[in-house]
Design a protein around this motif. Sequence first.
Motif, PDB file in Angstrom:
ATOM      1  N   ARG A 136       0.840  -1.205   0.000  1.00  0.00           N
ATOM      2  CA  ARG A 136       0.000   0.000   0.000  1.00  0.00           C
ATOM      3  C   ARG A 136       0.869   1.247   0.000  1.00  0.00           C
ATOM      4  NH1 ARG A 136      -3.460  -0.257   5.211  1.00  0.00           N
ATOM      5  NH2 ARG A 136      -1.357  -0.571   5.974  1.00  0.00           N
ATOM      6  N   ARG A 137       0.407   2.269  -0.717  1.00  0.00           N
ATOM      7  CA  ARG A 137       1.117   3.555  -0.723  1.00  0.00           C
ATOM      8  C   ARG A 137       0.771   4.309   0.543  1.00  0.00           C
ATOM      9  NH1 ARG A 137       1.022   6.766  -6.373  1.00  0.00           N
ATOM     10  NH2 ARG A 137      -1.164   6.258  -6.217  1.00  0.00           N
ATOM     11  N   LEU A 138       1.801   4.809   1.208  1.00  0.00           N
ATOM     12  CA  LEU A 138       1.619   5.564   2.443  1.00  0.00           C
ATOM     13  C   LEU A 138       2.288   6.926   2.321  1.00  0.00           C
ATOM     14  CD1 LEU A 138       2.469   2.768   5.051  1.00  0.00           C
ATOM     15  CD2 LEU A 138       0.203   3.487   4.276  1.00  0.00           C
ATOM     16  N   VAL A 139       1.731   7.878   3.060  1.00  0.00           N
ATOM     17  CA  VAL A 139       2.299   9.224   3.130  1.00  0.00           C
ATOM     18  C   VAL A 139       2.756   9.440   4.564  1.00  0.00           C
ATOM     19  CG1 VAL A 139       1.855  11.688   2.820  1.00  0.00           C
ATOM     20  CG2 VAL A 139       0.668  10.029   1.373  1.00  0.00           C
ATOM     21  N   ASP A 140       4.008   9.842   4.733  1.00  0.00           N
ATOM     22  CA  ASP A 140       4.543  10.139   6.052  1.00  0.00           C
ATOM     23  C   ASP A 140       3.771  11.313   6.654  1.00  0.00           C
ATOM     24  OD1 ASP A 140       6.876   9.885   8.048  1.00  0.00           O
ATOM     25  OD2 ASP A 140       6.895  12.021   7.498  1.00  0.00           O
ATOM     26  N   GLY A 141       3.471  11.244   7.942  1.00  0.00           N
ATOM     27  CA  GLY A 141       2.700  12.285   8.605  1.00  0.00           C
ATOM     28  C   GLY A 141       3.300  13.674   8.474  1.00  0.00           C
ATOM     29  N   ARG A 142       4.615  13.781   8.587  1.00  0.00           N
ATOM     30  CA  ARG A 142       5.262  15.091   8.451  1.00  0.00           C
ATOM     31  C   ARG A 142       5.134  15.630   7.030  1.00  0.00           C
ATOM     32  NH1 ARG A 142       8.109  16.600  12.929  1.00  0.00           N
ATOM     33  NH2 ARG A 142       8.719  14.918  14.335  1.00  0.00           N
ATOM     34  N   ASP A 143       5.278  14.743   6.039  1.00  0.00           N
ATOM     35  CA  ASP A 143       5.121  15.162   4.644  1.00  0.00           C
ATOM     36  C   ASP A 143       3.683  15.616   4.379  1.00  0.00           C
ATOM     37  OD1 ASP A 143       7.771  14.551   4.090  1.00  0.00           O
ATOM     38  OD2 ASP A 143       7.303  12.547   3.305  1.00  0.00           O
ATOM     39  N   LEU A 144       2.711  14.887   4.941  1.00  0.00           N
ATOM     40  CA  LEU A 144       1.315  15.248   4.748  1.00  0.00           C
ATOM     41  C   LEU A 144       1.007  16.596   5.405  1.00  0.00           C
ATOM     42  CD1 LEU A 144      -1.438  14.462   3.632  1.00  0.00           C
ATOM     43  CD2 LEU A 144      -1.876  13.261   5.795  1.00  0.00           C
ATOM     44  N   ALA A 145       1.545  16.817   6.589  1.00  0.00           N
ATOM     45  CA  ALA A 145       1.332  18.096   7.273  1.00  0.00           C
ATOM     46  C   ALA A 145       1.906  19.250   6.460  1.00  0.00           C
ATOM     47  CB  ALA A 145       1.962  18.055   8.665  1.00  0.00           C
ATOM     48  N   ALA A 146       3.125  19.086   5.946  1.00  0.00           N
ATOM     49  CA  ALA A 146       3.743  20.141   5.140  1.00  0.00           C
ATOM     50  C   ALA A 146       2.955  20.377   3.858  1.00  0.00           C
ATOM     51  CB  ALA A 146       5.188  19.771   4.817  1.00  0.00           C
ATOM     52  N   PHE A 147       2.486  19.303   3.226  1.00  0.00           N
ATOM     53  CA  PHE A 147       1.719  19.440   1.993  1.00  0.00           C
ATOM     54  C   PHE A 147       0.390  20.135   2.244  1.00  0.00           C
ATOM     55  CE2 PHE A 147      -1.135  17.641  -1.338  1.00  0.00           C
ATOM     56  CZ  PHE A 147      -0.521  18.227  -2.430  1.00  0.00           C
ATOM     57  N   SER A 148      -0.253  19.838   3.374  1.00  0.00           N
ATOM     58  CA  SER A 148      -1.538  20.483   3.664  1.00  0.00           C
ATOM     59  C   SER A 148      -1.362  21.985   3.868  1.00  0.00           C
ATOM     60  CB  SER A 148      -2.214  19.847   4.881  1.00  0.00           C
ATOM     61  OG  SER A 148      -1.494  20.125   6.064  1.00  0.00           O
ATOM     62  N   VAL A 149      -0.262  22.392   4.485  1.00  0.00           N
ATOM     63  CA  VAL A 149       0.018  23.819   4.651  1.00  0.00           C
ATOM     64  C   VAL A 149       0.279  24.460   3.291  1.00  0.00           C
ATOM     65  CG1 VAL A 149       1.672  25.480   5.611  1.00  0.00           C
ATOM     66  CG2 VAL A 149       0.835  23.591   7.021  1.00  0.00           C
ATOM     67  N   GLU A 150       1.036  23.760   2.434  1.00  0.00           N
ATOM     68  CA  GLU A 150       1.316  24.256   1.083  1.00  0.00           C
ATOM     69  C   GLU A 150       0.021  24.432   0.292  1.00  0.00           C
ATOM     70  OE1 GLU A 150       3.057  22.212  -2.922  1.00  0.00           O
ATOM     71  OE2 GLU A 150       4.212  21.881  -1.089  1.00  0.00           O
ATOM     72  N   LEU A 151      -0.892  23.464   0.391  1.00  0.00           N
ATOM     73  CA  LEU A 151      -2.172  23.559  -0.308  1.00  0.00           C
ATOM     74  C   LEU A 151      -2.974  24.754   0.179  1.00  0.00           C
ATOM     75  CD1 LEU A 151      -3.645  19.954  -0.563  1.00  0.00           C
ATOM     76  CD2 LEU A 151      -2.905  21.435  -2.418  1.00  0.00           C
ATOM     77  N   ALA A 152      -3.002  24.947   1.481  1.00  0.00           N
ATOM     78  CA  ALA A 152      -3.763  26.066   2.050  1.00  0.00           C
ATOM     79  C   ALA A 152      -3.203  27.393   1.574  1.00  0.00           C
ATOM     80  CB  ALA A 152      -3.747  25.987   3.567  1.00  0.00           C
ATOM     81  N   ARG A 153      -1.893  27.515   1.539  1.00  0.00           N
ATOM     82  CA  ARG A 153      -1.269  28.761   1.079  1.00  0.00           C
ATOM     83  C   ARG A 153      -1.524  28.995  -0.403  1.00  0.00           C
ATOM     84  NH1 ARG A 153       4.160  27.982   4.474  1.00  0.00           N
ATOM     85  NH2 ARG A 153       3.394  28.877   6.414  1.00  0.00           N
ATOM     86  N   ALA A 154      -1.439  27.941  -1.187  1.00  0.00           N
ATOM     87  CA  ALA A 154      -1.639  28.064  -2.633  1.00  0.00           C
ATOM     88  C   ALA A 154      -3.079  28.432  -2.967  1.00  0.00           C
ATOM     89  CB  ALA A 154      -1.270  26.757  -3.337  1.00  0.00           C
ATOM     90  N   GLY A 155      -4.016  27.988  -2.157  1.00  0.00           N
ATOM     91  CA  GLY A 155      -5.422  28.265  -2.417  1.00  0.00           C
ATOM     92  C   GLY A 155      -5.881  29.607  -1.916  1.00  0.00           C
ATOM     93  N   GLY A 156      -5.044  30.325  -1.215  1.00  0.00           N
ATOM     94  CA  GLY A 156      -5.458  31.574  -0.609  1.00  0.00           C
ATOM     95  C   GLY A 156      -5.042  32.799  -1.383  1.00  0.00           C
ATOM     96  N   GLY A 157      -5.287  32.805  -2.686  1.00  0.00           N
ATOM     97  CA  GLY A 157      -4.931  33.963  -3.498  1.00  0.00           C
ATOM     98  C   GLY A 157      -5.825  35.157  -3.204  1.00  0.00           C
TER      99      GLY A 157
END
Length: 131
Positions: free
Chosen positions: A38-59
Motif C-alpha cells: 500500500r502507498r503511504l504518506v509520512d505524517g510530516r510530509d502530509l502536514a507540510a503538503f496540507s500547509v502548502e495547499l492552504a497557502r496556494a489556495g489563498g490567493g
Amino acid sequence: MQSYTIGQAARLLGVSPDTARRWADAGRVATHRDEAGRRLVDGRDLAAFSVELARAGGGEDDASYTSVRNAFPGIVTAIKLGDVAAQVEIQAGPHRLVSLLTREAVEELGLEVGMEATARVKSTNVHIDRV
C-alpha cells in the motif's frame, strides 16, 4: 512516525482519493510502500503538503471579507424552521455542522436544502483531540 494511506490522506486534505493519488503520481506529495504494497504518506510530509495547499489556495481573488478564518464549504442537508429560530445543517466533507440562527437570516440568505453554503466557525476555545 505515523503514516497515512492515500484514502486517509485524502480525507484529511478534504479531497477525493483519486485526487490524492494523482498528486502522489505527479510527485506533489511523497509516498512510500508498506510491506503489503500500500502507498503511504509520512505524517510530516502530509502536514507540510496540507500547509502548502492552504497557502496556494489563498490567493487575493479568493480572499473573503470576514474575520472568521475557519471556513467549511459544503452543502445544506437540512433546514428546520421555527417561528423565530432555525436550524441549518451543512455537510462539509466528513464534517456535519449545525447552526442555530434566526428564521429571518435563513430567508434573507435564501437557504435551501441542496444548495452550496459555507459554515464559518469563530470560537474562543478550540479543542484538539488526538486520534
